[in-house]
Design a protein around this motif. Sequence first.
Motif, PDB file in Angstrom:
ATOM      1  N   GLY A   3     -15.160 -27.670-107.984  1.00 13.32           N
ATOM      2  CA  GLY A   3     -15.525 -26.582-107.422  1.00 13.32           C
ATOM      3  C   GLY A   3     -17.018 -25.792-108.069  1.00 13.32           C
ATOM      4  O   GLY A   3     -18.366 -25.379-106.424  1.00 13.32           O
ATOM      5  N   GLY A   4     -16.738 -25.491-109.035  1.00 16.69           N
ATOM      6  CA  GLY A   4     -18.506 -25.276-109.351  1.00 16.69           C
ATOM      7  C   GLY A   4     -20.033 -25.843-109.477  1.00 16.69           C
ATOM      8  O   GLY A   4     -20.599 -25.631-108.699  1.00 16.69           O
ATOM      9  N   LEU A   7     -20.639 -25.953-105.273  1.00 17.50           N
ATOM     10  CA  LEU A   7     -21.162 -24.738-105.443  1.00 17.50           C
ATOM     11  C   LEU A   7     -23.325 -24.869-105.400  1.00 17.50           C
ATOM     12  O   LEU A   7     -24.000 -24.909-105.045  1.00 17.50           O
ATOM     13  CB  LEU A   7     -20.682 -23.672-106.440  1.00 17.50           C
ATOM     14  CG  LEU A   7     -21.287 -22.569-105.412  1.00 17.50           C
ATOM     15  CD1 LEU A   7     -20.576 -21.520-103.960  1.00 17.50           C
ATOM     16  CD2 LEU A   7     -20.559 -21.122-106.220  1.00 17.50           C
ATOM     17  N   ILE A   8     -22.834 -25.404-106.789  1.00 16.70           N
ATOM     18  CA  ILE A   8     -24.429 -25.897-107.247  1.00 16.70           C
ATOM     19  C   ILE A   8     -25.680 -26.152-106.429  1.00 16.70           C
ATOM     20  O   ILE A   8     -25.841 -26.290-106.361  1.00 16.70           O
ATOM     21  CB  ILE A   8     -24.635 -26.198-108.796  1.00 16.70           C
ATOM     22  CG1 ILE A   8     -23.550 -25.224-109.580  1.00 16.70           C
ATOM     23  CG2 ILE A   8     -25.482 -26.272-109.082  1.00 16.70           C
ATOM     24  CD1 ILE A   8     -23.501 -25.495-111.420  1.00 16.70           C
ATOM     25  N   ILE A   9     -24.275 -27.591-106.292  1.00 19.02           N
ATOM     26  CA  ILE A   9     -25.128 -28.608-105.334  1.00 19.02           C
ATOM     27  C   ILE A   9     -25.645 -27.552-104.168  1.00 19.02           C
ATOM     28  O   ILE A   9     -26.620 -27.986-103.596  1.00 19.02           O
ATOM     29  CB  ILE A   9     -24.551 -29.442-105.192  1.00 19.02           C
ATOM     30  CG1 ILE A   9     -23.896 -30.372-106.275  1.00 19.02           C
ATOM     31  CG2 ILE A   9     -24.463 -31.305-104.224  1.00 19.02           C
ATOM     32  CD1 ILE A   9     -23.174 -31.860-106.874  1.00 19.02           C
ATOM     33  N   ILE A  10     -24.314 -27.384-102.807  1.00 15.90           N
ATOM     34  CA  ILE A  10     -25.139 -26.894-102.089  1.00 15.90           C
ATOM     35  C   ILE A  10     -26.230 -25.453-102.341  1.00 15.90           C
ATOM     36  O   ILE A  10     -26.799 -25.624-101.617  1.00 15.90           O
ATOM     37  CB  ILE A  10     -23.967 -26.302-101.605  1.00 15.90           C
ATOM     38  CG1 ILE A  10     -22.499 -27.474-101.475  1.00 15.90           C
ATOM     39  CG2 ILE A  10     -23.498 -25.139-100.622  1.00 15.90           C
ATOM     40  CD1 ILE A  10     -21.243 -26.570-100.961  1.00 15.90           C
ATOM     41  N   ALA A  11     -26.204 -24.515-102.969  1.00 16.19           N
ATOM     42  CA  ALA A  11     -26.934 -24.092-103.336  1.00 16.19           C
ATOM     43  C   ALA A  11     -28.542 -24.678-103.553  1.00 16.19           C
ATOM     44  O   ALA A  11     -29.914 -24.088-102.999  1.00 16.19           O
ATOM     45  CB  ALA A  11     -27.155 -22.745-104.652  1.00 16.19           C
TER      46      ALA A  11
END
Length: 73
Positions: A3-4, A7-11
């Motif tokens: 999940g982390g 989240l980094i890829i989406i950001a």
Amino acid sequence: MTGGILLIIIAALLLFGPNKLPELGRAVGRTFREFKEATRDIVEDEPEAKKAEAPVAAAAVQPEKGDPRRLPE
């Protein structure tokens, strides 16, 4: 953990956009490659420097035969 990373890829997509991400990936890859080569060069240079210093230090400690400044034994 997954999940982390997601989240980094989406950001990253939101901040830089899909067109800039390949360029950023290449830049990061080059940076890691250069760092790895530099550390490898440093590690390989250390033993050679130690080997070169050892004979010089041994020659300086032992006086040569026939040296007039040598103390009698």
